[in-house]
Scaffold this motif. Structure first.
Motif, PDB file in Angstrom:
ATOM      1  N   TYR A  20      17.671   7.856  52.628  1.00 60.61           N
ATOM      2  CA  TYR A  20      18.650   7.338  53.790  1.00 60.61           C
ATOM      3  C   TYR A  20      20.056   7.647  53.528  1.00 60.61           C
ATOM      4  N   GLU A  21      20.488   8.028  54.618  1.00 60.79           N
ATOM      5  CA  GLU A  21      21.904   8.336  54.746  1.00 60.79           C
ATOM      6  C   GLU A  21      22.620   7.170  55.856  1.00 60.79           C
ATOM      7  N   SER A  22      21.648   6.314  56.479  1.00 59.93           N
ATOM      8  CA  SER A  22      22.320   5.357  57.343  1.00 59.93           C
ATOM      9  C   SER A  22      21.358   3.885  57.255  1.00 59.93           C
ATOM     10  N   GLY A  23      21.615   2.748  57.299  1.00 57.01           N
ATOM     11  CA  GLY A  23      21.075   1.677  57.535  1.00 57.01           C
ATOM     12  C   GLY A  23      20.682   1.120  56.118  1.00 57.01           C
ATOM     13  N   ASN A  24      20.122   0.020  56.039  1.00 57.35           N
ATOM     14  CA  ASN A  24      19.707  -0.803  54.844  1.00 57.35           C
ATOM     15  C   ASN A  24      18.255  -0.029  54.293  1.00 57.35           C
ATOM     16  N   VAL A  25      18.460   0.059  53.067  1.00 55.72           N
ATOM     17  CA  VAL A  25      17.097   0.793  52.497  1.00 55.72           C
ATOM     18  C   VAL A  25      16.155  -0.358  52.247  1.00 55.72           C
ATOM     19  N   PRO A  26      14.738  -0.283  52.732  1.00 59.91           N
ATOM     20  CA  PRO A  26      13.822  -1.363  52.787  1.00 59.91           C
ATOM     21  C   PRO A  26      13.243  -1.325  51.357  1.00 59.91           C
ATOM     22  N   LYS A  27      12.549  -2.586  50.949  1.00 65.64           N
ATOM     23  CA  LYS A  27      11.742  -2.274  49.584  1.00 65.64           C
ATOM     24  C   LYS A  27      10.131  -2.240  49.940  1.00 65.64           C
ATOM     25  N   SER A  28       9.795  -2.229  51.509  1.00 64.07           N
ATOM     26  CA  SER A  28       8.479  -2.311  51.629  1.00 64.07           C
ATOM     27  C   SER A  28       8.365  -2.142  53.125  1.00 64.07           C
ATOM     28  N   SER A  45       4.344   0.246  66.081  1.00 63.21           N
ATOM     29  CA  SER A  45       4.547  -1.050  65.734  1.00 63.21           C
ATOM     30  C   SER A  45       5.175  -0.870  64.220  1.00 63.21           C
ATOM     31  N   MET A  46       6.446  -1.630  64.289  1.00 59.26           N
ATOM     32  CA  MET A  46       7.338  -1.459  62.952  1.00 59.26           C
ATOM     33  C   MET A  46       7.242  -2.940  62.206  1.00 59.26           C
ATOM     34  N   ASN A  47       7.007  -2.887  61.040  1.00 61.75           N
ATOM     35  CA  ASN A  47       7.442  -4.225  60.292  1.00 61.75           C
ATOM     36  C   ASN A  47       8.077  -3.898  59.117  1.00 61.75           C
ATOM     37  N   TRP A  48       9.064  -4.453  58.566  1.00 61.83           N
ATOM     38  CA  TRP A  48       9.608  -3.934  57.182  1.00 61.83           C
ATOM     39  C   TRP A  48      10.572  -5.275  56.683  1.00 61.83           C
ATOM     40  N   ILE A  49      10.609  -4.976  55.415  1.00 62.90           N
ATOM     41  CA  ILE A  49      11.308  -6.196  54.793  1.00 62.90           C
ATOM     42  C   ILE A  49      12.424  -5.661  53.791  1.00 62.90           C
ATOM     43  N   THR A  50      13.638  -6.048  53.862  1.00 64.40           N
ATOM     44  CA  THR A  50      14.712  -5.598  53.353  1.00 64.40           C
ATOM     45  C   THR A  50      14.786  -6.331  51.835  1.00 64.40           C
ATOM     46  N   ILE A  51      15.883  -5.498  51.047  1.00 65.11           N
ATOM     47  CA  ILE A  51      15.969  -6.109  49.721  1.00 65.11           C
ATOM     48  C   ILE A  51      16.290  -7.404  49.762  1.00 65.11           C
ATOM     49  N   SER A 139      -4.097  -1.688  52.482  1.00 66.05           N
ATOM     50  CA  SER A 139      -3.915  -3.122  52.754  1.00 66.05           C
ATOM     51  C   SER A 139      -3.703  -3.699  53.951  1.00 66.05           C
ATOM     52  N   VAL A 140      -3.660  -5.111  54.148  1.00 62.93           N
ATOM     53  CA  VAL A 140      -3.587  -5.253  55.623  1.00 62.93           C
ATOM     54  C   VAL A 140      -1.857  -5.626  55.572  1.00 62.93           C
ATOM     55  N   LEU A 141      -1.313  -5.900  54.827  1.00 61.81           N
ATOM     56  CA  LEU A 141       0.201  -6.423  54.872  1.00 61.81           C
ATOM     57  C   LEU A 141       0.773  -5.359  55.726  1.00 61.81           C
ATOM     58  N   PRO A 142       1.634  -5.698  56.878  1.00 62.94           N
ATOM     59  CA  PRO A 142       2.060  -4.851  57.914  1.00 62.94           C
ATOM     60  C   PRO A 142       3.679  -4.829  57.648  1.00 62.94           C
ATOM     61  N   TYR A 143       4.119  -4.356  56.559  1.00 64.47           N
ATOM     62  CA  TYR A 143       5.373  -3.986  56.099  1.00 64.47           C
ATOM     63  C   TYR A 143       5.943  -2.759  56.615  1.00 64.47           C
ATOM     64  N   ALA A 144       6.852  -2.437  57.165  1.00 66.47           N
ATOM     65  CA  ALA A 144       7.470  -1.012  57.469  1.00 66.47           C
ATOM     66  C   ALA A 144       8.985  -0.794  57.366  1.00 66.47           C
ATOM     67  N   SER A 145       9.375   0.079  57.500  1.00 69.60           N
ATOM     68  CA  SER A 145      10.870   0.379  57.120  1.00 69.60           C
ATOM     69  C   SER A 145      11.577   0.801  58.444  1.00 69.60           C
ATOM     70  N   SER A 146      11.598   1.983  58.740  1.00 68.31           N
ATOM     71  CA  SER A 146      12.182   2.256  59.929  1.00 68.31           C
ATOM     72  C   SER A 146      13.511   1.910  60.518  1.00 68.31           C
TER      73      SER A 146
END
Length: 263
Positions: A20-28, A45-51, A139-146
């Protein structure tokens, strides 16, 4: 939409393979591509979790025919165009005030992973390139980064969903790990039984001049003619002058009449 077939899946992020050169780095994270409207459109569809454990969500649909279409996130882009150049490459381009603000290239790698390249500009005008790598989600857990795509604010509903799915994910992962350990144990036991059977067949085909007793220790040798001999005499007792080609193993007869190799 035949060309889109390889992309239609729920993809789980490999954080350690991303740059990543830009944005917050996701953990999952999770990136899901579906076919909708009888195969005429793609839904992303995008889902993500931040640090910081904030849950983010974004979703939009697009027809991958190369035409300009209204973007569902007007605060980010006015229009979007998508095109599938071949079965392993999908491109999204976002425009704001007729200016390109973000290009997202999807590419299926030879190993089956999905690689995304985000090319755009930060608010200060500097260009950036983000790279994400995904594998098909098991798995079924919908995390994403984007993080380089659409700017969406965290929602209370997203956090509630995240906590519930996290608890479910922990439970199912624990159960799957238990099953995995059981399978590994059964596989090890099966391998040991197979080894005992092969050894037993060898011994029962060998020459023996006595009736073996359960629990007793014996020694298996290969004769010079290629046949086998079961003996009460240990290798060291022959003093290197035994009437055989080579020593094979020290064995013990078990109660089920199978043989096992012992040290």
């Amino acid at each position: 939409m035949v060309q889109a077939y390889n992309f239609l899946a729920s993809w789980q992020l490999f954080p350690e393979k991303c740059v990543y050169e830009s944005g917050n780095v996701p953990k999952s994270g999770n990136y899901k591509i579906e076919s909708i409207l009888n195969g005429k459109s793609l839904q992303i569809s995008m889902n993500w979790i931040t640090i910081e454990n904030e849950a983010y969500y974004a979703q939009f649909s697009v027809v991958p025919d190369g035409s300009l279409q209204p973007c569902e996130y007007q605060e980010f882009a006015d229009t979007v165009a998508a095109e599938i150049s071949d079965t392993s490459k999908l491109i999204h381009i976002f425009f704001k005030n007729n200016q390109q603000v973000l290009s997202v290239q999807h590419r299926i790698l030879p190993n089956g992973y999905l690689e995304l390249f985000y090319q755009g500009k930060n608010t200060n005008g500097t260009e950036f390139v983000n790279k994400e790598v995904y594998h098909k989600q098991m798995s079924v857990l919908p995390y994403a980064s984007s993080v380089g795509s659409v700017a969406i604010q965290p929602t209370k509903q997203g956090m509630i969903k995240h906590k519930a799915l996290s608890a479910m994910e922990a439970q199912t992962n624990m159960q799957l790990e238990q099953i995995k350990q059981q399978i590994e144990l059964l596989a090890k036991q099966a391998q040991e039984i197979r080894k005992r059977r092969e050894l037993s067949l060898m011994i029962y085909d060998a020459q023996m001049n006595f009736k073996p007793q359960i629990g007793q220790i014996y020694h298996l040798y290969e004769n010079k003619d290629g046949n086998y001999l079961l003996s009460l005499v240990a290798p060291k007792e022959w003093a290197g002058k035994g009437p055989f080609k080579q020593f094979v193993a020290t064995v013990q007869l078990l109660a089920d009449h199978t043989w096992v190799e012992v040290a």
